[in-house]
Design an enzyme around this catalytic site. Structure first.
Site, PDB file in Angstrom:
ATOM      1  N   GLU A  40       0.829  -1.207   0.000  1.00 55.35           N
ATOM      2  CA  GLU A  40       0.000   0.000   0.000  1.00 55.35           C
ATOM      3  C   GLU A  40       0.863   1.256   0.000  1.00 55.35           C
ATOM      4  OE1 GLU A  40      -3.584  -2.363   0.759  1.00 55.35           O
ATOM      5  OE2 GLU A  40      -1.667  -2.462   1.784  1.00 55.35           O
ATOM      6  N   THR A  41       0.342   2.266  -0.696  1.00 59.89           N
ATOM      7  CA  THR A  41       0.835   3.633  -0.589  1.00 59.89           C
ATOM      8  C   THR A  41      -0.311   4.475  -0.038  1.00 59.89           C
ATOM      9  OG1 THR A  41       2.390   3.414  -2.434  1.00 59.89           O
ATOM     10  CG2 THR A  41       1.704   5.646  -1.837  1.00 59.89           C
TER      11      THR A  41
END
Length: 270
Positions: free
Chosen positions: A46-47
């Site tokens: 995830e970002t």
């Protein structure tokens, strides 16, 4: 145009363990296609993207999470990482930071000894027949599963920690579930419960440590074990430790973080 980016290992107190997340504070929202391209370029599970909301009284930042393939409605480790950046790199003066998200308001409390506590929703689940795709992909799968409507995950209960540790699902078949992921869990040998999480259809073959799935694991195991404070481990190769507490319609999920990297991203002009 350049903007800061940070990488944090979440749900660990050791570098190169737990779950790495990228965190990017922004001045304003960029086009969704650009956010998705950045997340794909980062190639982490995830970002998280943050935009401050000084005009709002009930939240401090708007937060969104992207895997390399899609935006997701809830993410624990990248929220923990985001709070770590806000507290430590952005020098947030308070001991609580409040996020607005697609899953509603989320708060993170700074506690002693580097622990951060997520305030997440208690996610409902319902018993269902085991989807044929999961039966084909997961050797030894039981006949029944649980479905989590909020984030469209399936949860499978195994008979031992050893069974969870040894599963080797067919990721190509699991990918056909699309954005739906698979939680595999069991009662722990030296903690209350253990888990692993697979979501190849969302660009995550196996997530190292997944805070958000503990929004459903915590109420399930609280009911099963008859206790509201639980110690949990995620049994990926990197591994992670979480403390979970059921608080009515909310779940407190606590973990530590380790700072790894700070840099800048060159954004395209126009």
């Amino acid at each position: 145009m350049q903007t800061k980016i940070y990488q944090i290992d979440a749900f660990t107190n050791e570098l190169f363990r737990g779950n790495p997340a990228a965190v990017m504070p922004l001045q304003h929202w960029l086009p969704d296609t650009l956010l998705q391209a950045i997340a794909a370029e980062n190639n982490l599970s995830e970002t998280a993207f943050l935009v401050a909301t000084p005009e709002m009284e009930v939240t401090d930042f708007h937060i969104r999470w992207f895997t390399p393939a899609a935006e997701v409605p809830l993410c624990g480790h990248a929220t923990l990482a985001s709070a770590s950046v806000v507290f430590n790199q952005l020098k947030w003066p308070q001991d609580i930071v409040r996020f607005q998200s697609k899953s509603g308001p989320l708060a993170v409390l700074r506690k002693q000894h580097g622990w951060l506590e997520l305030d997440f929703p208690n996610l409902s689940y319902k018993r269902c027949q085991m989807p044929p795709l999961i039966t084909e992909a997961l050797a030894g799968a039981p006949d029944e599963a649980f479905f989590v409507p909020n984030d469209t995950n399936y949860m499978v209960i195994m008979n031992s920690e050893t069974a969870v540790r040894s599963v080797t699902p067919d990721l190509r078949k699991l990918a056909l579930l699309g954005n739906q992921g698979l939680i595999v869990t069991a009662e722990g040998d030296q903690c209350d419960f253990v888990s692993r999480y697979f979501a190849p259809g969302a660009g995550i073959d196996e997530d190292p440590v997944t805070g958000s799935i503990h929004s459903v694991l915590t109420p399930y195991w609280a009911q099963h074990l008859g206790k509201t404070n639980l110690q949990a481990r995620q049994l990926s190769a990197r591994g992670g430790e979480l403390h979970c507490e059921l608080k009515g319609d909310r779940v407190a999920i606590s973990g530590q973080t380790v700072f790894f990297m700070e840099g800048s991203v060159q954004l395209p002009s126009g």
